[in-house]
Design an enzyme around this catalytic site. Sequence first.
Site, short mmCIF file in Angstrom:
data_model
loop_
_atom_site.label_atom_id
_atom_site.label_comp_id
_atom_site.label_asym_id
_atom_site.label_seq_id
_atom_site.Cartn_x
_atom_site.Cartn_y
_atom_site.Cartn_z
NE ARG A 277 -4.11 -1.67 2.16
CZ ARG A 277 -4.87 -2.07 3.14
NH1 ARG A 277 -4.63 -1.67 4.38
NH2 ARG A 277 -5.90 -2.86 2.91
CE1 TYR B 15 -10.35 -8.78 -4.77
CE2 TYR B 15 -8.46 -10.21 -5.16
CZ TYR B 15 -9.06 -9.18 -4.47
OH TYR B 15 -8.38 -8.54 -3.48
CB CYS C 158 -26.08 -1.51 7.25
SG CYS C 158 -26.03 -3.30 7.43
N GLY D 49 2.28 -22.07 0.75
CA GLY D 49 1.25 -23.01 0.29
C GLY D 49 0.65 -22.62 -1.06
CG ASP E 293 -11.99 -9.74 -1.06
OD1 ASP E 293 -13.06 -9.15 -0.77
OD2 ASP E 293 -10.91 -9.49 -0.49
CD GLU F 122 -5.11 -7.82 -4.40
OE1 GLU F 122 -5.78 -8.84 -4.14
OE2 GLU F 122 -5.23 -6.75 -3.78
#
Length: 364
Positions: free
Chosen positions: A22, A117, A206, A78, A135, A34
């Site tokens: 960032r 994405y 919301c 991984g 995501d 990403e």
Amino acid sequence: MREIARALIAWYREARRTLPWREEPTPYRVWVAEIMAQQTRLETVQPYFERFVVRFPDVAALATASLDDVLACWSGLGYYRRARMLHRAARLVVERHGGALPAEPAALRALPGVGRYTAGAIASVAFGLPEPVLDGNVKRVLARLLDLEQPVDSAGGERRLWTEAEALVRAGGDPSALNQGLMELGALVCTPSSPACPACPVREACRALPAGTVSRRPVRSARRAPRVQPTVALVVGRGDGAVLLRRNPPEGLFGGLWSVPLRASGPSARQAAVALGRSLGQGVVVQGGVAGRVEHALTHRLLRVAVYRAGAPGARAPRGCRWVKPPAGLGRLGVAELTWKILEVAMGAKKEGDRRRRSPSRSG
Ligand code: SF4
């Protein structure tokens, strides 16, 4: 939409966590971050990211590196398929785009490992284009904001969420801050359990909050249990402490990585272990019974591994294999995470066996 976008951007500028990509969001760094963050938490990603961009500071450095070097640097994170595709994509970026990542989502999506994405994240964060991202965090936030009853992992649910994410990023003035704000809100405030609704910058908008459905959103389709795959592993030891590792073919399970020899087993694990030993070459002999058991979850499969130990007479490694002394030797190779677990179990069993042989029995 405009109000939500404005509130999210303002909140993100205040509350965002400091992360290395960032602070310097070049297309290459955003891309690497990403890809690493797919299926992995940001806290885990950070040290791997820092090591990776020091070792491979740009697309050209990654493209000219050997796959072995890339996998070794990825070791421990991984999901190694991501590293293989990143490496392949770097070579394509050099070939097709002269080493500079393209900004257009369609060109980004033509690269291995870059889906809708990731293309949206690179286009918006690195190039400032109003492209949506979706995501797990964004799905949760939007499903609650909309009080969405459709499962978020259904085709219809996903379509609706992409449409909403797109409308939102087009309504805001700063696509990078908006998209990262949505993701950050999901990570820090609108968390899966116990979301901090009183501190939420978009609580006025919301719908799940007044409806009392926050804990029931997002809705997910019932998951199928992973398929259990019985497997045997052979830890072949040499007198000097080295163990035999085998390179897996590029495609398939642990593709391109080194691992102890593995094989799917039928009803008799021991028979499978003996057959695996034979396939490695003359004289590889299974020693004793099961030394331990390990479970390893893959995306749709659960490997249930019975670990056997074996000895080999000669110093020459069979074709496609090499002798490696753990743990130092493993750190220099791209080694499947499962191999670390298996060796831990096998070494523990060996130490226990040695200890028993050394201590005299109480009954004399
Ligand atoms: Fe999530 Fe609560 Fe904010 Fe709604 S008010 S978006 S449920 S944190």
